[in-house]
Design a protein around this motif. Structure first.
Motif: not given
Lengths: 247, 403
Positions: B83-87
């Protein structure tokens, strides 16, 4: 006078079945100011629009600065670089500032660097008397100011010939003078000009020759003295008496 | 000659209008007896709708169906450890939007707007994170604000880098979301795990970005003097406009595989995107054509007279004016495109509606339709209204000096 810069020989143009130009021949020399006048529908606008191919002529020959106008787009482009045009409706680009209107041609067509184009543009705006309007949009200017910008825009391409298609017909009387003053200054500076207009004061002041158009032919031509003092054709006399009496 | 009044010919300030609450009420709501009646009726109607809704939302509704599945609604089954990639995408979007704002929007009241922006950005961030983490939304808001302030500080120097970053934002985001096989820290996330709001937004943005140039080309194609180009454009546009969007989606999912060589399969999400793009491009073309027709002939003539060729005329004179004229229509179309992404649920993709159907099928959440669909409606509304508002601002900003 030197060699002609515009040569038109037997130019014809039809709109459908309507024969708009019926064999126009004329030569314009370098540094000459020619005024074309005549009733509406006489083909005068159509004729000067054929000179930079906004209208295509269908018969005859047009040679501008030694280049013959034909379907060859390279020739058309070459001629348009040397011929500036000012329209009745100004036709400024409303989404660009005054400065951008003037520099667009030099930057995109002449490939000048932006700084040089802007310097020249500001010089021209001083010449036409509105340097303070450089960063406004056309919609914020008066008609007379817009037309002066349009003249500066055409001059920015450093044309050899300037065409004016009824440049003051869409203006209020007060604004006509400011535009004519610019055109007179331009004529006195030695620019070759072909002007479609009914401003006979302008013609008297700076024109070298005048051409009277009617129904697609040149009825009469000559110096302003000849035309105003001693017109030869009845049609010319009638037309002149009509427009001069209303002034 | 008449006697002139003492103030004749002077330049005077306009008369000031004094506003009091009571005065405002009387002028706007109770100016006549029937206006007063209408005000009371309308007030009653609003109360009749709002009060029970409000009571239901505050007492009866069981919102845990939303909070329990919040992550699912936002990003589908996108792996939690990625999910860090979405952030990262959100940071990038916040930064480039902030820079764009700072560099290109010249307003004195900017400080006030920036102050307003902090809670809004934080709020959006919190919403997206499901209030589970606090530092990501803050970082996002910070980047957006920082962008505005930095851009404001050096507008001319940052013009080019800002535009560059803005153009790069979209492909970079797609890359981050999708990942690459070669990079260990960013493995590829298969598209069947994309879902929820993330999927809806991706389809929307890809749809807009790709169909826009296609639509412009088609609009010019339809006006072309070359018969082949014109006929093909007309055929394409009229075929697509004669077919419902859902049909195209089904055709993309069901029929496309038959046309492809055996062994070659196209991802289902990509197929949906292609259908959306093809559909949108046809409508875009018609809207852009409307704008092109509004350009007077004098503009073409003036451009020719200064020696511009037809490509230059199109790029510098015609398109800028034509597109400006159709911004409201285009944004309307973009909003429609965004909302219609909900149709992909019907071909089995898990966008917001798809997720909703999944959640409602869970025995633990039986009978929670109202809560779930109300929530989805609010999410759609927030984004749609955001687009409408942005377009309104854009129109105002571009309207300068219009004739």
């Amino acid at each position: 006078m030197s060699e002609p810069i515009i040569i038109a020989r037997d130019v014809h143009k039809w709109y459908g079945h309507f024969h708009a130009l019926r064999g126009i021949s004329m030569e314009v020399h370098r540094g000459e100011v020619c005024v074309i006048f005549g009733p509406s529908g006489s083909g005068k606008s159509t004729f000067i629009r054929t000179l930079n191919r906004l209208e295509a002529h269908q018969r005859g020959t047009i040679i501008v600065d030694g280049i013959e106008l034909s379907h060859d787009t390279r020739n058309i482009a070459a001629i348009r670089r040397e011929v500036g045009m000012v329209f009745q409706q100004f036709n400024l680009f409303p989404h660009l500032t005054v400065l951008q209107n003037i520099t667009l041609g030099p930057i995109q067509v002449r490939k000048w660097p932006k700084a040089k184009a802007e310097e020249v543009a500001l010089q021209l705006l001083r010449r036409v008397g509105i340097p303070e309007q450089a960063h406004k949009y056309p919609g914020q200017l008066s008609g007379g100011q817009q037309q002066r910008v349009a003249i500066a825009r055409a001059l920015a391409m450093q044309p050899k010939v300037m065409l004016f298609d009824e440049p003051t017909s869409a203006l209020d009387p007060e604004m006509i003078k400011e535009v004519l003053d610019v055109m007179i200054e331009l004529a006195q500076s030695g620019m070759t000009m072909l002007v479609v207009t009914h401003e006979m004061g302008f013609a008297r002041a700076v024109a070298h020759r005048m051409f009277f158009f009617d129904q697609g032919v040149i009825v009469e031509s000559g110096t302003p003295e000849q035309i105003f003092e001693n017109p030869q054709q009845e049609r010319t006399k009638l037309f002149l008496s009509q427009i001069l009496h209303h002034k | 000659m008449s006697v002139l009044s003492p103030t004749h010919g002077e330049v005077l300030p306009p008369p000031t209008e004094r506003y009091t609450v009571l005065g405002w009420l009387r002028r706007n709501l109770f100016s006549t007896w029937y206006n007063g009646l209408l005000t009371l009726l309308a007030g009653g109607l609003i109360a009749w709708i709002v009060v029970p809704t409000w009571r239901w939302a505050g007492t009866e509704a069981r919102w845990n169906v939303i909070s329990d599945n919040f992550g699912l609604f936002m990003k589908g089954q996108y792996p939690l450890d990625q999910v860090w990639r979405l952030w990262l995408c959100l940071y990038l979007v916040a930064l480039s939007a902030g820079l764009m704002w700072g560099v290109f929007v010249r307003r004195r009241e900017l400080v006030g707007w920036v102050l307003l922006l902090i809670p809004v950005l934080t709020g959006v961030g919190l919403l997206l994170s499901g209030v589970r983490s606090w530092w990501q939304p803050l970082l996002m808001a910070g980047l957006g604000l920082g962008g505005v302030l930095v851009g404001r500080g050096a507008p001319t120097a940052l013009r080019r880098p800002t535009l560059f970053l803005f153009v790069l934002t979209f492909p970079l985001c797609v890359l981050f979301v999708r990942g690459l096989d070669g990079i260990a820290r960013m493995p590829r996330v298969p598209t069947n795990l994309w879902g929820g709001l993330l999927l809806a937004l991706l389809i929307t943005v890809v749809g807009i970005v790709v169909s826009f140039p296609l639509g412009v080309l088609l609009a010019f194609g339809r006006r072309s003097s070359l018969p082949v180009v014109r006929t093909l454009s007309v055929l394409y546009i009229e075929f697509i406009r004669g077919v419902p969007r859902i049909t195209l989606l089904f055709m993309g999912q069901v029929m496309l595989p038959y046309f492809l060589p055996p062994g070659l399969t196209v991802d289902r999400v990509i197929r949906a995107m292609v259908a959306v793009i093809l559909f949108s491009a046809a409508y875009m073309a018609e809207n852009v054509r409307g704008g092109l027709q509004a350009i007077p002939r004098g503009q073409y003539e003036a451009a020719s007279a200064i020696g511009l060729n037809s490509l230059q005329t199109t790029m510098f004179i015609i398109l800028p004016q034509a597109l400006r004229a159709v911004i409201p229509v285009l944004v309307g179309q973009f909003i429609g495109l965004f909302k219609d992404t909900s149709l992909v649920a019907l071909v089995g993709l898990l966008d917001l509606v798809g997720i909703a159907r999944g959640v409602l099928a869970n025995p633990a959440y039986i009978g929670r339709q109202i809560e779930v669909y109300a929530f989805i409606a609010v999410v759609y509304w927030v984004f749609s209204y955001g687009m409408a508002y942005a377009s309104h601002r854009l129109e105002k900003a571009l309207g300068v000096g219009q004739r």
